[in-house]
Motif scaffolding. Structure first.
Motif, PDB file in Angstrom:
ATOM      1  N   SER A   1     -48.322  -9.633  95.517  1.00 55.78           N
ATOM      2  CA  SER A   1     -48.424 -10.334  96.789  1.00 55.78           C
ATOM      3  C   SER A   1     -47.973  -9.399  97.908  1.00 55.78           C
ATOM      4  O   SER A   1     -47.447  -8.303  97.654  1.00 55.78           O
ATOM      5  CB  SER A   1     -47.537 -11.584  96.775  1.00 55.78           C
ATOM      6  N   LEU A   2     -48.148  -9.837  99.148  1.00 53.31           N
ATOM      7  CA  LEU A   2     -47.696  -9.026 100.282  1.00 53.31           C
ATOM      8  C   LEU A   2     -46.183  -8.832 100.254  1.00 53.31           C
ATOM      9  O   LEU A   2     -45.670  -7.863 100.820  1.00 53.31           O
ATOM     10  CB  LEU A   2     -48.120  -9.694 101.595  1.00 53.31           C
ATOM     11  N   ALA A   3     -45.480  -9.739  99.576  1.00 52.57           N
ATOM     12  CA  ALA A   3     -44.024  -9.634  99.473  1.00 52.57           C
ATOM     13  C   ALA A   3     -43.585  -8.786  98.281  1.00 52.57           C
ATOM     14  O   ALA A   3     -42.394  -8.629  98.035  1.00 52.57           O
ATOM     15  CB  ALA A   3     -43.403 -11.027  99.357  1.00 52.57           C
ATOM     16  N   GLY A   4     -44.547  -8.234  97.540  1.00 54.14           N
ATOM     17  CA  GLY A   4     -44.209  -7.361  96.433  1.00 54.14           C
ATOM     18  C   GLY A   4     -44.000  -8.060  95.106  1.00 54.14           C
ATOM     19  O   GLY A   4     -43.531  -7.441  94.147  1.00 54.14           O
ATOM     20  N   GLU A   5     -44.363  -9.346  95.029  1.00 54.27           N
ATOM     21  CA  GLU A   5     -44.216 -10.083  93.781  1.00 54.27           C
ATOM     22  C   GLU A   5     -45.517 -10.017  92.985  1.00 54.27           C
ATOM     23  O   GLU A   5     -46.609 -10.080  93.555  1.00 54.27           O
ATOM     24  CB  GLU A   5     -43.848 -11.540  94.055  1.00 54.27           C
TER      25      GLU A   5
ATOM     26  N   ILE B   1     -55.339  -7.375  95.942  1.00 52.67           N
ATOM     27  CA  ILE B   1     -55.407  -6.238  96.866  1.00 52.67           C
ATOM     28  C   ILE B   1     -54.540  -5.095  96.354  1.00 52.67           C
ATOM     29  O   ILE B   1     -53.396  -5.308  95.941  1.00 52.67           O
ATOM     30  CB  ILE B   1     -54.927  -6.651  98.267  1.00 52.67           C
ATOM     31  N   HIS B   2     -55.089  -3.887  96.361  1.00 53.86           N
ATOM     32  CA  HIS B   2     -54.348  -2.672  96.009  1.00 53.86           C
ATOM     33  C   HIS B   2     -53.688  -2.791  94.634  1.00 53.86           C
ATOM     34  O   HIS B   2     -52.521  -2.443  94.458  1.00 53.86           O
ATOM     35  CB  HIS B   2     -53.288  -2.352  97.070  1.00 53.86           C
ATOM     36  N   GLY B   3     -54.462  -3.291  93.663  1.00 56.91           N
ATOM     37  CA  GLY B   3     -53.944  -3.356  92.298  1.00 56.91           C
ATOM     38  C   GLY B   3     -53.812  -1.967  91.702  1.00 56.91           C
ATOM     39  O   GLY B   3     -54.448  -1.012  92.152  1.00 56.91           O
ATOM     40  N   ARG B   4     -52.967  -1.850  90.669  1.00 55.57           N
ATOM     41  CA  ARG B   4     -52.736  -0.555  90.036  1.00 55.57           C
ATOM     42  C   ARG B   4     -52.897  -0.664  88.525  1.00 55.57           C
ATOM     43  O   ARG B   4     -52.514  -1.645  87.900  1.00 55.57           O
ATOM     44  CB  ARG B   4     -51.312  -0.051  90.329  1.00 55.57           C
ATOM     45  N   LEU B   5     -53.478   0.377  87.956  1.00 58.30           N
ATOM     46  CA  LEU B   5     -53.558   0.529  86.506  1.00 58.30           C
ATOM     47  C   LEU B   5     -53.462   2.016  86.210  1.00 58.30           C
ATOM     48  O   LEU B   5     -54.370   2.780  86.537  1.00 58.30           O
ATOM     49  CB  LEU B   5     -54.867  -0.048  85.959  1.00 58.30           C
ATOM     50  N   GLU B   6     -52.348   2.418  85.624  1.00 59.35           N
ATOM     51  CA  GLU B   6     -52.086   3.843  85.425  1.00 59.35           C
ATOM     52  C   GLU B   6     -52.711   4.354  84.129  1.00 59.35           C
ATOM     53  O   GLU B   6     -52.053   4.950  83.279  1.00 59.35           O
ATOM     54  CB  GLU B   6     -50.568   4.091  85.404  1.00 59.35           C
TER      55      GLU B   6
END
Length: 226
Positions: free
Chosen positions: A161-165, A136-141
């Motif tokens: 993860s939802l915990a930011g890991e 969910i909400h992956g990033r690739l700059e």
């Protein structure tokens, strides 16, 4: 539980607004898989459609692999009218579906396994679905359709993860992950990005609607429900 299974069969859970925007922008990705019966072979198989493409800041793509993440041979390619639509038909005793949605540099990824459940009473079996990875909400700059195009097919978005890991796509699906990341940047897409297209000889030799090269491998894989 049954409702959740049906939703997983449909693919990424997209809002009506998202689906409307994709349609207006001319991206048609068919994520639904179906259970079909081969009358001559007297067995059930799973059918899916590799499809999708991109337009500038938006992309959506659906492809398929074997259960070990390797490329699967399609039943046959499809030359569709227009772009960013249907590219190939895939039929096998079991399939892994990989679906990705991109908005600029934000990515959604869903990897699911689909197979017919074993039955002994002659009734139509249910189509089983298992989620193997959800990002969910992956990033690739990177701009893989522009200045960073030379890296298309070699990079993956980063998911958390939802915990930011950071969570990692299973190793066996990283190759198809890189391929579909390139696919959601393929503007005006008119070709397959991961499934293998059979040559004319193999198309002519296909048995009962399944490419001959899949018969032994896919029958063994279909017996696995782990």
């Amino acid at each position: 539980m049954k409702q959740k299974r049906l939703l997983d069969q449909v693919g990424l859970r997209l809002s009506r607004q998202v689906l409307r925007v994709l349609k207006e922008r001319g991206i048609f990705a068919h994520s639904l898989v179906s259970l079909e019966h081969q009358h001559l072979a007297k067995r059930y198989v799973v059918r899916g459609l590799e499809s999708g493409g991109a337009v500038g800041d938006l992309g959506r793509y659906v492809t398929f692999s074997r259960e070990d993440g390797q490329a699967i041979e399609c039943l046959h390619p499809v030359e569709a009218i227009g772009v960013n639509g249907l590219h190939a038909v895939v039929v096998a005793p079991a399939l892994v579906r990989i679906e990705m949605l991109r908005k600029e540099r934000t990515y959604e990824l869903l990897i699911t396994r689909h197979w017919p459940e074993e039955v002994s009473d002659g009734k139509r079996p249910p189509l089983e679905t298992r989620v193997l990875f959800r990002g969910i909400h992956g990033r690739l700059e990177l701009d893989l359709s522009g200045k960073d195009k030379n890296q298309a097919g070699a990079v993956l978005p980063m998911f958390y993860s939802l915990a930011g890991e950071q969570i990692t796509i299973p190793k066996r699906f990283q190759a198809v992950g890189r391929a579909i990341t390139a696919a959601v940047h393929c503007v005006g897409c008119s070709h397959c990005h991961f499934v293998r297209v059979p040559n004319r000889e193999k198309i002519g030799a296909a048995e009962n609607g399944v490419p001959a090269s899949q018969n032994s491998e896919e029958n063994a894989l279909a017996a696995e429900v782990a």
